[in-house]
Design a protein around this motif. Structure first.
Motif, PDB file in Angstrom:
ATOM      1  N   CYS A  51       0.846  -1.195   0.000  1.00  0.00           N
ATOM      2  CA  CYS A  51       0.000   0.000   0.000  1.00  0.00           C
ATOM      3  C   CYS A  51       0.880   1.243   0.000  1.00  0.00           C
ATOM      4  O   CYS A  51       1.792   1.352   0.819  1.00  0.00           O
ATOM      5  N   GLU A  52       0.596   2.172  -0.889  1.00  0.00           N
ATOM      6  CA  GLU A  52       1.339   3.430  -0.946  1.00  0.00           C
ATOM      7  C   GLU A  52       0.715   4.426   0.024  1.00  0.00           C
ATOM      8  O   GLU A  52      -0.413   4.857  -0.169  1.00  0.00           O
ATOM      9  N   LEU A  53       1.460   4.782   1.056  1.00  0.00           N
ATOM     10  CA  LEU A  53       1.004   5.744   2.061  1.00  0.00           C
ATOM     11  C   LEU A  53       2.103   6.768   2.344  1.00  0.00           C
ATOM     12  O   LEU A  53       2.601   6.864   3.469  1.00  0.00           O
ATOM     13  N   PRO A  54       2.516   7.556   1.341  1.00  0.00           N
ATOM     14  CA  PRO A  54       3.603   8.517   1.566  1.00  0.00           C
ATOM     15  C   PRO A  54       3.174   9.638   2.510  1.00  0.00           C
ATOM     16  O   PRO A  54       2.025  10.071   2.508  1.00  0.00           O
ATOM     17  N   GLY A  55       4.100  10.084   3.326  1.00  0.00           N
ATOM     18  CA  GLY A  55       3.845  11.189   4.236  1.00  0.00           C
ATOM     19  C   GLY A  55       3.258  10.769   5.568  1.00  0.00           C
ATOM     20  O   GLY A  55       3.116  11.585   6.465  1.00  0.00           O
ATOM     21  N   PHE A  56       2.917   9.507   5.733  1.00  0.00           N
ATOM     22  CA  PHE A  56       2.364   9.024   6.989  1.00  0.00           C
ATOM     23  C   PHE A  56       3.486   8.452   7.854  1.00  0.00           C
ATOM     24  O   PHE A  56       4.477   7.932   7.355  1.00  0.00           O
ATOM     25  N   GLN A  57       3.284   8.546   9.155  1.00  0.00           N
ATOM     26  CA  GLN A  57       4.167   7.898  10.111  1.00  0.00           C
ATOM     27  C   GLN A  57       3.562   6.541  10.462  1.00  0.00           C
ATOM     28  O   GLN A  57       2.366   6.316  10.272  1.00  0.00           O
ATOM     29  N   LYS A  58       4.392   5.651  10.978  1.00  0.00           N
ATOM     30  CA  LYS A  58       3.913   4.326  11.352  1.00  0.00           C
ATOM     31  C   LYS A  58       2.768   4.412  12.362  1.00  0.00           C
ATOM     32  O   LYS A  58       1.826   3.631  12.319  1.00  0.00           O
ATOM     33  N   GLU A  59       2.821   5.404  13.252  1.00  0.00           N
ATOM     34  CA  GLU A  59       1.802   5.575  14.283  1.00  0.00           C
ATOM     35  C   GLU A  59       0.466   6.047  13.706  1.00  0.00           C
ATOM     36  O   GLU A  59      -0.562   5.948  14.361  1.00  0.00           O
ATOM     37  N   ASP A  60       0.472   6.589  12.488  1.00  0.00           N
ATOM     38  CA  ASP A  60      -0.749   7.088  11.848  1.00  0.00           C
ATOM     39  C   ASP A  60      -1.555   5.975  11.181  1.00  0.00           C
ATOM     40  O   ASP A  60      -2.685   6.204  10.754  1.00  0.00           O
ATOM     41  N   ILE A  61      -0.980   4.781  11.071  1.00  0.00           N
ATOM     42  CA  ILE A  61      -1.595   3.691  10.321  1.00  0.00           C
ATOM     43  C   ILE A  61      -2.149   2.657  11.296  1.00  0.00           C
ATOM     44  O   ILE A  61      -1.456   2.235  12.224  1.00  0.00           O
ATOM     45  N   HIS A  62      -3.408   2.270  11.072  1.00  0.00           N
ATOM     46  CA  HIS A  62      -4.071   1.297  11.938  1.00  0.00           C
ATOM     47  C   HIS A  62      -4.615   0.147  11.090  1.00  0.00           C
ATOM     48  O   HIS A  62      -5.251   0.378  10.067  1.00  0.00           O
ATOM     49  N   TYR A 117       6.341  -1.195   7.637  1.00  0.00           N
ATOM     50  CA  TYR A 117       6.169   0.099   6.973  1.00  0.00           C
ATOM     51  C   TYR A 117       7.532   0.730   6.789  1.00  0.00           C
ATOM     52  O   TYR A 117       8.276   0.929   7.751  1.00  0.00           O
ATOM     53  N   LYS A 118       7.887   1.015   5.523  1.00  0.00           N
ATOM     54  CA  LYS A 118       9.191   1.600   5.236  1.00  0.00           C
ATOM     55  C   LYS A 118       9.086   2.475   3.991  1.00  0.00           C
ATOM     56  O   LYS A 118       8.542   2.046   2.975  1.00  0.00           O
ATOM     57  N   ASN A 119       9.624   3.686   4.076  1.00  0.00           N
ATOM     58  CA  ASN A 119       9.679   4.616   2.942  1.00  0.00           C
ATOM     59  C   ASN A 119       8.320   4.849   2.286  1.00  0.00           C
ATOM     60  O   ASN A 119       8.205   4.899   1.066  1.00  0.00           O
ATOM     61  N   GLY A 120       7.268   4.968   3.087  1.00  0.00           N
ATOM     62  CA  GLY A 120       5.939   5.275   2.559  1.00  0.00           C
ATOM     63  C   GLY A 120       5.189   4.090   1.990  1.00  0.00           C
ATOM     64  O   GLY A 120       4.115   4.253   1.428  1.00  0.00           O
ATOM     65  N   ILE A 121       5.733   2.885   2.135  1.00  0.00           N
ATOM     66  CA  ILE A 121       5.086   1.680   1.621  1.00  0.00           C
ATOM     67  C   ILE A 121       4.769   0.745   2.793  1.00  0.00           C
ATOM     68  O   ILE A 121       5.669   0.352   3.539  1.00  0.00           O
ATOM     69  N   LEU A 122       3.500   0.409   2.940  1.00  0.00           N
ATOM     70  CA  LEU A 122       3.073  -0.571   3.928  1.00  0.00           C
ATOM     71  C   LEU A 122       3.021  -1.927   3.230  1.00  0.00           C
ATOM     72  O   LEU A 122       2.360  -2.071   2.204  1.00  0.00           O
ATOM     73  N   GLU A 123       3.751  -2.888   3.773  1.00  0.00           N
ATOM     74  CA  GLU A 123       3.783  -4.240   3.200  1.00  0.00           C
ATOM     75  C   GLU A 123       3.182  -5.217   4.195  1.00  0.00           C
ATOM     76  O   GLU A 123       3.602  -5.276   5.342  1.00  0.00           O
ATOM     77  N   LEU A 124       2.189  -5.966   3.733  1.00  0.00           N
ATOM     78  CA  LEU A 124       1.574  -6.997   4.550  1.00  0.00           C
ATOM     79  C   LEU A 124       1.792  -8.344   3.885  1.00  0.00           C
ATOM     80  O   LEU A 124       1.525  -8.492   2.690  1.00  0.00           O
ATOM     81  N   SER A 125       2.282  -9.283   4.654  1.00  0.00           N
ATOM     82  CA  SER A 125       2.427 -10.652   4.177  1.00  0.00           C
ATOM     83  C   SER A 125       1.225 -11.427   4.682  1.00  0.00           C
ATOM     84  O   SER A 125       0.986 -11.505   5.890  1.00  0.00           O
ATOM     85  N   LEU A 126       0.450 -11.977   3.746  1.00  0.00           N
ATOM     86  CA  LEU A 126      -0.781 -12.682   4.079  1.00  0.00           C
ATOM     87  C   LEU A 126      -0.626 -14.156   3.676  1.00  0.00           C
ATOM     88  O   LEU A 126      -0.847 -14.518   2.520  1.00  0.00           O
ATOM     89  N   PRO A 127      -0.213 -15.016   4.623  1.00  0.00           N
ATOM     90  CA  PRO A 127      -0.024 -16.426   4.275  1.00  0.00           C
ATOM     91  C   PRO A 127      -1.356 -17.101   3.976  1.00  0.00           C
ATOM     92  O   PRO A 127      -2.357 -16.856   4.641  1.00  0.00           O
TER      93      PRO A 127
END
Length: 142
Positions: A51-62, A117-127
């Motif tokens: 997910c592209e979430l540029p400008g957000f901090q890790k704490e802003d994402i739920h 979450y790194k460099n504005g990209i949230l990565e989720l691994s969904l097994p």
């Protein structure tokens, strides 16, 4: 005067018709929460959701998982004030953004989901969930 009137291009081709459906149907300024760009890749044993979430901090994402629905919500607010020596405003800006998106994760092993979450990209691994193999039982004949 006529140059200041807003107008809309109407020369959509066949492919743009699908891209512009929501805007045309609900209007330019609909009240729905905007979505963020998402890529989903099948890695064999798992899915990778980016997910592209540029400008957000890790704490802003739920992230919330309920009834096989994964909801990603990101909210950000920022206030910038510049005042002179007398305390009067020279510049005052406020910015607020909120994004939300939900995904059906049925067929996913919910206990194995990981997120980074790194460099504005949230990565989720969904097994992927392992398919339940029916157990064979032998019945003794008396």
């Amino acid at each position: 005067m006529f140059g200041m009137l807003p107008f809309e291009r109407s020369d959509d081709n066949f492919f743009d018709a699908f891209d512009n459906f929501q805007r045309k149907f609900f209007g330019e300024n609909n009240s729905s929460v905007p979505a963020f760009r998402t890529d989903i890749r099948d890695n064999g044993e798992s899915f990778l959701l980016e997910c592209e979430l540029p400008g957000f901090q890790k704490e802003d994402i739920h992230l919330e998982l309920k009834d096989n629905i994964l909801t990603i919500h990101a909210e950000h607010s920022e206030d910038k004030d510049q005042q002179d020596s007398k305390g009067q405003y020279i510049r005052r800006e406020r910015r607020y953004g909120s994004f939300s998106r939900s995904f059906d994760v049925s067929g996913i092993d919910e206990s194995g989901i990981t997120a980074a979450y790194k460099n504005g990209i949230l990565e989720l691994s969904l097994p992927k969930a392992k398919p339940a193999v029916p157990e064979t039982k032998r019945i003794a004949i008396e």
